[in-house]
Every structure is written in structure tokens, then in C-alpha cells.
Design a protein around this motif. Structure first.
Motif, PDB file in Angstrom:
ATOM      1  N   SER A 125       9.548  40.775  75.069  1.00 40.66           N
ATOM      2  CA  SER A 125       8.601  41.899  75.080  1.00 40.66           C
ATOM      3  C   SER A 125       7.212  41.376  75.426  1.00 40.66           C
ATOM      4  O   SER A 125       6.950  40.163  75.336  1.00 40.66           O
ATOM      5  CB  SER A 125       8.539  42.596  73.714  1.00 40.66           C
ATOM      6  OG  SER A 125       7.927  41.754  72.759  1.00 40.66           O
ATOM      7  N   ALA A 126       6.337  42.293  75.776  1.00 36.03           N
ATOM      8  CA  ALA A 126       4.935  41.911  75.974  1.00 36.03           C
ATOM      9  C   ALA A 126       4.307  41.544  74.638  1.00 36.03           C
ATOM     10  O   ALA A 126       3.408  40.703  74.576  1.00 36.03           O
ATOM     11  CB  ALA A 126       4.163  43.063  76.614  1.00 36.03           C
ATOM     12  N   THR A 127       4.781  42.159  73.569  1.00 33.83           N
ATOM     13  CA  THR A 127       4.272  41.840  72.231  1.00 33.83           C
ATOM     14  C   THR A 127       4.520  40.367  71.918  1.00 33.83           C
ATOM     15  O   THR A 127       3.612  39.662  71.435  1.00 33.83           O
ATOM     16  CB  THR A 127       4.961  42.747  71.185  1.00 33.83           C
ATOM     17  OG1 THR A 127       4.730  44.109  71.560  1.00 33.83           O
ATOM     18  CG2 THR A 127       4.440  42.502  69.794  1.00 33.83           C
TER      19      THR A 127
ATOM     20  N   LEU B  28       2.189  38.262  74.029  1.00 30.25           N
ATOM     21  CA  LEU B  28       0.827  38.241  73.483  1.00 30.25           C
ATOM     22  C   LEU B  28       0.739  37.284  72.295  1.00 30.25           C
ATOM     23  O   LEU B  28      -0.227  36.541  72.151  1.00 30.25           O
ATOM     24  CB  LEU B  28       0.401  39.653  73.044  1.00 30.25           C
ATOM     25  CG  LEU B  28       0.047  40.629  74.166  1.00 30.25           C
ATOM     26  CD1 LEU B  28       0.007  42.068  73.651  1.00 30.25           C
ATOM     27  CD2 LEU B  28      -1.294  40.267  74.808  1.00 30.25           C
TER      28      LEU B  28
ATOM     29  N   ALA C 188      -0.315  46.624  69.886  1.00 37.43           N
ATOM     30  CA  ALA C 188       0.142  45.247  70.134  1.00 37.43           C
ATOM     31  C   ALA C 188      -0.989  44.343  70.627  1.00 37.43           C
ATOM     32  O   ALA C 188      -0.970  43.132  70.373  1.00 37.43           O
ATOM     33  CB  ALA C 188       1.290  45.241  71.146  1.00 37.43           C
ATOM     34  N   SER C 189      -1.986  44.929  71.329  1.00 35.78           N
ATOM     35  CA  SER C 189      -3.098  44.118  71.866  1.00 35.78           C
ATOM     36  C   SER C 189      -3.910  43.464  70.754  1.00 35.78           C
ATOM     37  O   SER C 189      -4.566  42.444  70.985  1.00 35.78           O
ATOM     38  CB  SER C 189      -4.060  44.967  72.704  1.00 35.78           C
ATOM     39  OG  SER C 189      -3.391  45.756  73.623  1.00 35.78           O
TER      40      SER C 189
ATOM     41  N   VAL D 146      -7.741  44.643  78.286  1.00 37.53           N
ATOM     42  CA  VAL D 146      -6.643  45.562  78.618  1.00 37.53           C
ATOM     43  C   VAL D 146      -6.983  46.304  79.906  1.00 37.53           C
ATOM     44  O   VAL D 146      -8.102  46.813  80.049  1.00 37.53           O
ATOM     45  CB  VAL D 146      -6.434  46.588  77.470  1.00 37.53           C
ATOM     46  CG1 VAL D 146      -5.264  47.508  77.770  1.00 37.53           C
ATOM     47  CG2 VAL D 146      -6.241  45.876  76.137  1.00 37.53           C
TER      48      VAL D 146
ATOM     49  N   SER E 279      -0.108  45.011  80.586  1.00 35.31           N
ATOM     50  CA  SER E 279       1.136  45.756  80.344  1.00 35.31           C
ATOM     51  C   SER E 279       1.262  46.962  81.269  1.00 35.31           C
ATOM     52  O   SER E 279       2.362  47.383  81.600  1.00 35.31           O
ATOM     53  CB  SER E 279       1.191  46.227  78.886  1.00 35.31           C
ATOM     54  OG  SER E 279       1.343  45.118  78.029  1.00 35.31           O
ATOM     55  N   HIS E 280       0.101  47.523  81.669  1.00 34.37           N
ATOM     56  CA  HIS E 280       0.103  48.710  82.542  1.00 34.37           C
ATOM     57  C   HIS E 280      -0.048  48.346  84.012  1.00 34.37           C
ATOM     58  O   HIS E 280      -0.055  49.243  84.849  1.00 34.37           O
ATOM     59  CB  HIS E 280      -1.090  49.618  82.197  1.00 34.37           C
ATOM     60  CG  HIS E 280      -1.107  50.125  80.800  1.00 34.37           C
ATOM     61  ND1 HIS E 280      -2.090  50.966  80.334  1.00 34.37           N
ATOM     62  CD2 HIS E 280      -0.259  49.940  79.771  1.00 34.37           C
ATOM     63  CE1 HIS E 280      -1.855  51.262  79.069  1.00 34.37           C
ATOM     64  NE2 HIS E 280      -0.761  50.644  78.689  1.00 34.37           N
TER      65      HIS E 280
ATOM     66  N   SER F   6       4.293  43.999  80.553  1.00 31.99           N
ATOM     67  CA  SER F   6       5.380  44.620  79.780  1.00 31.99           C
ATOM     68  C   SER F   6       6.359  45.302  80.729  1.00 31.99           C
ATOM     69  O   SER F   6       5.946  45.899  81.725  1.00 31.99           O
ATOM     70  CB  SER F   6       4.826  45.676  78.815  1.00 31.99           C
ATOM     71  OG  SER F   6       5.895  46.416  78.250  1.00 31.99           O
TER      72      SER F   6
ATOM     73  N   HIS G 231       8.741  47.529  79.388  1.00 27.63           N
ATOM     74  CA  HIS G 231       9.307  48.657  78.631  1.00 27.63           C
ATOM     75  C   HIS G 231       9.584  49.799  79.623  1.00 27.63           C
ATOM     76  O   HIS G 231       8.893  49.902  80.644  1.00 27.63           O
ATOM     77  CB  HIS G 231       8.276  49.065  77.560  1.00 27.63           C
ATOM     78  CG  HIS G 231       8.702  50.219  76.723  1.00 27.63           C
ATOM     79  ND1 HIS G 231       8.544  51.531  77.122  1.00 27.63           N
ATOM     80  CD2 HIS G 231       9.309  50.266  75.512  1.00 27.63           C
ATOM     81  CE1 HIS G 231       9.027  52.332  76.189  1.00 27.63           C
ATOM     82  NE2 HIS G 231       9.498  51.586  75.202  1.00 27.63           N
TER      83      HIS G 231
ATOM     84  N   LYS H 273       6.866  51.646  81.581  1.00 27.24           N
ATOM     85  CA  LYS H 273       5.907  50.877  82.377  1.00 27.24           C
ATOM     86  C   LYS H 273       6.313  50.903  83.862  1.00 27.24           C
ATOM     87  O   LYS H 273       7.262  51.569  84.244  1.00 27.24           O
ATOM     88  CB  LYS H 273       5.805  49.450  81.836  1.00 27.24           C
ATOM     89  CG  LYS H 273       5.485  49.388  80.319  1.00 27.24           C
ATOM     90  CD  LYS H 273       4.057  49.804  79.973  1.00 27.24           C
ATOM     91  CE  LYS H 273       3.848  50.191  78.519  1.00 27.24           C
ATOM     92  NZ  LYS H 273       3.808  49.119  77.548  1.00 27.24           N
TER      93      LYS H 273
ATOM     94  N   GLU I  71      13.794  46.255  77.415  1.00 28.84           N
ATOM     95  CA  GLU I  71      12.717  45.590  76.689  1.00 28.84           C
ATOM     96  C   GLU I  71      12.425  44.326  77.478  1.00 28.84           C
ATOM     97  O   GLU I  71      13.338  43.732  78.058  1.00 28.84           O
ATOM     98  CB  GLU I  71      13.147  45.205  75.271  1.00 28.84           C
ATOM     99  CG  GLU I  71      13.478  46.364  74.348  1.00 28.84           C
ATOM    100  CD  GLU I  71      12.242  47.099  73.810  1.00 28.84           C
ATOM    101  OE1 GLU I  71      11.104  46.648  74.058  1.00 28.84           O
ATOM    102  OE2 GLU I  71      12.450  48.132  73.156  1.00 28.84           O
ATOM    103  N   GLY I  72      11.174  43.891  77.466  1.00 31.10           N
ATOM    104  CA  GLY I  72      10.883  42.640  78.141  1.00 31.10           C
ATOM    105  C   GLY I  72       9.406  42.496  78.446  1.00 31.10           C
ATOM    106  O   GLY I  72       8.669  43.480  78.491  1.00 31.10           O
TER     107      GLY I  72
ATOM    108  N   TYR J 124      -5.133  56.228  73.966  1.00 30.88           N
ATOM    109  CA  TYR J 124      -4.446  55.946  72.718  1.00 30.88           C
ATOM    110  C   TYR J 124      -5.297  56.447  71.565  1.00 30.88           C
ATOM    111  O   TYR J 124      -6.498  56.652  71.736  1.00 30.88           O
ATOM    112  CB  TYR J 124      -4.251  54.429  72.550  1.00 30.88           C
ATOM    113  CG  TYR J 124      -3.253  53.830  73.520  1.00 30.88           C
ATOM    114  CD1 TYR J 124      -1.887  53.803  73.227  1.00 30.88           C
ATOM    115  CD2 TYR J 124      -3.689  53.295  74.731  1.00 30.88           C
ATOM    116  CE1 TYR J 124      -0.976  53.239  74.115  1.00 30.88           C
ATOM    117  CE2 TYR J 124      -2.772  52.745  75.629  1.00 30.88           C
ATOM    118  CZ  TYR J 124      -1.421  52.728  75.302  1.00 30.88           C
ATOM    119  OH  TYR J 124      -0.527  52.194  76.179  1.00 30.88           O
TER     120      TYR J 124
HETATM  121  C1  LIG Z   1       3.456  48.651  76.144  1.00 31.04           C
HETATM  122  C2  LIG Z   1       2.261  47.868  75.764  1.00 31.04           C
HETATM  123  C3  LIG Z   1       2.349  46.690  75.010  1.00 31.04           C
HETATM  124  C4  LIG Z   1       3.607  46.213  74.383  1.00 31.04           C
HETATM  125  O1  LIG Z   1       4.613  46.047  75.264  1.00 31.04           O
HETATM  126  P1  LIG Z   1       6.104  45.730  74.739  1.00 31.04           P
HETATM  127  O2  LIG Z   1       6.774  45.141  75.935  1.00 31.04           O
HETATM  128  O3  LIG Z   1       6.687  47.058  74.342  1.00 31.04           O
HETATM  129  O4  LIG Z   1       6.007  44.801  73.593  1.00 31.04           O
HETATM  130  C5  LIG Z   1       1.186  45.970  74.794  1.00 31.04           C
HETATM  131  N1  LIG Z   1      -0.005  46.394  75.249  1.00 31.04           N
HETATM  132  C6  LIG Z   1      -0.126  47.530  75.951  1.00 31.04           C
HETATM  133  C7  LIG Z   1      -1.473  47.930  76.457  1.00 31.04           C
HETATM  134  C8  LIG Z   1       0.993  48.319  76.202  1.00 31.04           C
HETATM  135  O5  LIG Z   1       0.855  49.474  76.868  1.00 31.04           O
END
Ligand SMILES: *Cc1c(COP(=O)(O)O)cnc(C)c1O
Length: 387
Positions: free
Chosen positions: A53-55, A58, A82-83, A131, A159-160, A183, A185, A188, A194-195, A328
Motif C-alpha cells: 500500500s502507499a501507507t 509512507l 495516511a499522509s 501532497v 498517491s493521486h 498508491s 488503490h 486511484k 491494494e498496492g 478531505y
Molecule cells: C489513497 C491515499 C493514501 C493511501 O493509499 P493506500 O494505498 O490506500 O495506502 C495516502 N495518501 C493519499 C493522499 C491518498 O489519497
């Protein structure tokens, strides 16, 4: 319900996944390094490390940069939790910097003011997570200049933003940062279910993150502390995790990546349709920085709160079958974070944004009929929910 975002899986994607399922390796085989290589190519980065995951990416990025107990990480409040959670995993502390009024990304001027104040109190951040909200790159050049003056590291939370460009360079080339994270997800730009992926140009950061991904274990003789006992030998030399991506996911990722350009083109077409349809309404459309090319992960409008009842419009559109969203809730508003004593008056731009923002559906499979339905209903809803 028309969602705000959704994956686009082709029959080629399905075939690639099935091939892996029928192969010798469903994880830790050839697909992960192949996907990593492709991501390095399209982002012009030296090293890529795929994770689950991106989490996770990070988290490893923060640890690789030495973030630990008592250190500070700063980021934008208008982001996914998650950021900032990545700092908490490392025992570090989090603070936020207000956003820019036009891009909704971290504001370099607000960052500079906060750095000047923090320097006097000896509370400078070790890491700033930048971000790229909605897929539009933040003002990296200015932030990078500040990082040299105030000695902090930069993680881009992209992630975006895979496929986006900043000053003609692909996001992920890390010219202005230490590590960039993506990310995959399903909502995205491209997905592996997931990844995530961390990319960097720095060998030592690459090696550290690779170790953290797999328990802190090395099989490389030159990295070992002791002499090998025999062919079975490996060593755990750090405390890591199991943050690995599977070969099934990586095959899907490689297949998706081959359509990245098409996905983003389609997102731009959808954005242009919305721009045309809403040009005459008193709403703020997504402003585009001429120095950058957005991947348009999100299409966020702001409906002027002096004209419209934001909450009513939101409820009404959901009832009409449109899965609009709000990206958000400012992170400092979440109960987990309020206990650290944040004052929302310190973030006027973020608060103003939160009172007006709506994410409209945007994804490559959104049909023209569905988009027309969104446009018609948004216009109706706005006219019915005046202040
Ligand atoms: C989706 C997202 C994440 C987390 O991504 P995962 O792959 O679901 O862990 C982190 N930061 C931002 C800005 C996101 O949009």
C-alpha cells in the motif's frame, strides 16, 4: 450509485493476472521487479520499491529518512490521514501547514512563515510530506528551496499523481524531493487492488526501504554482519515488516500502467466537459497551474457558501444516486488528532475549503450519459438549495 472514482479493468488485465496464477510464483517472483522497472521508467526515477500500500510506503519512507521519537513531520491538513499517520508510526509528532487558496496544496508562503517561527523555538520539522492533491503537483521548487535553508527532507505523497507532470518532468523523478510515494488503490489512477510504490534516486534510501519491506532481512553477503554459516543463511539486520506486493498485484499493475496515458487523457476530457457545463455558475472550478499537468485523480468544485447550502446539496446529490465525496476532512479535525490541541483558526484556507468542496465523479469508465446525468442533477440541486 455513480461513484466518484472506480477502477478500469480490461480483458488484458485479467489475462495477465491469470497467467501469474498459473505460473510458479504468485508472490516474490518476476512480476514485482518488472513492475518496479516500468514505474522507474515512466517516472524517470532510479529506484522503485513496490509495497502492499502507499501507507506502507509512507511508513518505510519516514523510517528511511530517520524520522523517530520526538521528531516533527509537517504536512497539509487537506489530505488522507495516511499522509500524517506515517509520522505517528515512527513515534514522531505531526503539525500542519495551511493550503493555498487556488491549488488546495500546501502553501509555500505559509510553510516559510511556520519555519521561521519554528526555528526560533528549535522545533523545525525533519520531514515535510508534500501532497499533490487531486493529481495537481504542489509548488515543489519553492518547497525544495526551503528544505535546503531549513534542513528538512521531502516526501512527495503522489498517491493521486502518477502520470502527472511538474515543470515538464514526470512526478516521481524526485528532482525536488527525497522519496515519492504512489498508491494503486482502486479509486486511484492505476490499480493493483491494494498496492503502493516508493521511488527515489538515492541508493541508501532504496536499500533501507527494501530491507524494511521484508522484515529487515538480507540475503546479500556484503550487507551481512557475520560470516555465512552455509547456503541456508540469511540475517535480520533491522526491524522490518512484511509490506510486500504479490506478483498477482504486480502483473495487474504492469498491465494497467501500459494504459496510463489513456486513463489520464480520458480524465482530462471529463474535466473539460464539467468545466464547460459549469462555466456560468458561481462555483469555483479546479484551477490549473500552467507549470504543471494534473493527472486529475479528483475533480473538486467549490460551491460558494454565500449562495448555496453545501450540506443540503451534498445530501441531495447522494439521494439522486451520485456518489459525490469530500476530499478531505481536515486531518486535525479527526478525534485521534484533536487531542494534540490543534486550533482550526490556524488553518483558515483549509476551513474555507472544507465548507465548500465537493468531489464529482471522474474515472476513465465514466460514460457520457452518466456524466450528463451528474451535470443535470448538480445544476438542479444547486438551484433548489440556495441560501
Ligand atoms: C489513497 C491515499 C493514501 C493511501 O493509499 P493506500 O494505498 O490506500 O495506502 C495516502 N495518501 C493519499 C493522499 C491518498 O489519497
Amino acid at each position: 450509485m455513480i461513484p466518484y472514482g472506480k477502477q478500469d479493468i480490461s480483458s488484458d488485465d485479467v489475462d495477465e493476472v491469470i497467467k501469474v496464477l498459473n505460473s510458479d510464483f504468485i508472490t516474490q517472483g518476476p512480476q514485482v521487479p518488472k513492475f518496479e522497472k516500468s514505474v522507474s521508467e515512466i517516472t524517470s526515477s532510479k529506484y522503485s520499491i513496490a509495497m502492499n500500500s502507499a501507507t506502507s510506503a509512507l511508513h518505510c519512507a519516514c523510517l528511511a529518512l530517520g524520522l523517530g521519537n520526538g521528531d516533527w513531520l509537517w504536512t497539509s491538513p487537506i489530505t488522507f490521514v495516511a499522509s500524517s499517520n506515517c509520522a505517528m508510526y515512527c513515534g514522531a509528532k505531526v503539525d500542519f501547514v495551511d493550503i493555498q487558496s487556488n491549488t488546495y496544496n500546501i502553501c509555500p508562503d505559509a510553510l516559510e512563515r511556520k519555519l521561521i517561527a519554528a526555528e526560533k523555538k528549535n522545533l523545525l520539522p525533519k520531514v515535510v510530506v508534500v501532497v499533490h492533491l487531486c493529481g495537481q503537483p504542489a509548488d515543489l521548487e519553492k518547497i525544495h528551496a526551503l528544505s535546503k535553508k531549513y534542513c528538512f527532507k521531502i516526501i512527495e505523497d503522489a498517491s493521486h499523481a502518477i502520470g502527472a507532470k511538474y515543470k515538464d518532468l514526470p512526478v516521481g523523478n524526485s528532482k525536488y524531493s527525497d522519496i515519492t510515494v504512489f498508491s494503486f488503490h482502486p479509486v486511484k489512477i492505476i490499480t493493483t487492488a491494494e498496492g503502493g510504490m516508493a521511488v527515489t534516486n538515492k541508493k541508501e534510501l532504496f536499500e533501507k526501504m527494501s530491507l524494511l519491506r521484508t522484515h529487515g532481512i538480507t540475503k546479500d553477503l556484503t550487507s551481512m554482519k557475520e560470516n555465512s554459516d552455509g547456503p541456508w543463511y540469511y540475517e535480520q539486520i533491522d526491524l522490518g515488516f512484511n509490506y510486500r506486493m504479490t506478483d498477482i498485484q504486480a502483473a495487474l499493475g504492469s498491465s494497467q500502467l501500459s494504459r496510463l496515458g489513456d486513463f489520464i487523457k480520458k480524465r482530462h476530457l471529463i474535466a473539460n466537459e464539467y468545466n464547460k457545463a459549469f462555466a456560468d455558475l458561481p462555483i469555483t472550478l479546479p484551477w490549473q497551474d500552467p507549470n504543471s499537468y494534473s493527472s486529475f485523480h479528483l475533480y473538486v468544485i467549490r460551491i460558494n457558501k454565500d449562495f448555496y447550502n453545501h450540506k443540503k446539496v451534498f445530501i441531495d446529490l447522494r439521494e439522486r444516486g451520485i456518489g459525490i465525496n469530500l476530499h478531505y476532512i481536515p486531518v486535525y479535525r479527526h478525534p485521534f488528532y484533536t487531542k494534540f490541541g490543534f486550533d482550526k483558526n490556524d488553518f483558515p484556507e483549509s476551513e474555507a475549503y472544507y465548507a465548500e468542496a465537493i468531489s464529482l465523479p471522474i474515472y476513465s469508465k465514466l460514460s457520457s450519459a452518466d456524466q450528463a446525468f451528474v451535470i443535470k442533477n448538480l445544476k438542479e440541486s444547486l438551484s433548489l438549495n440556495l441560501k
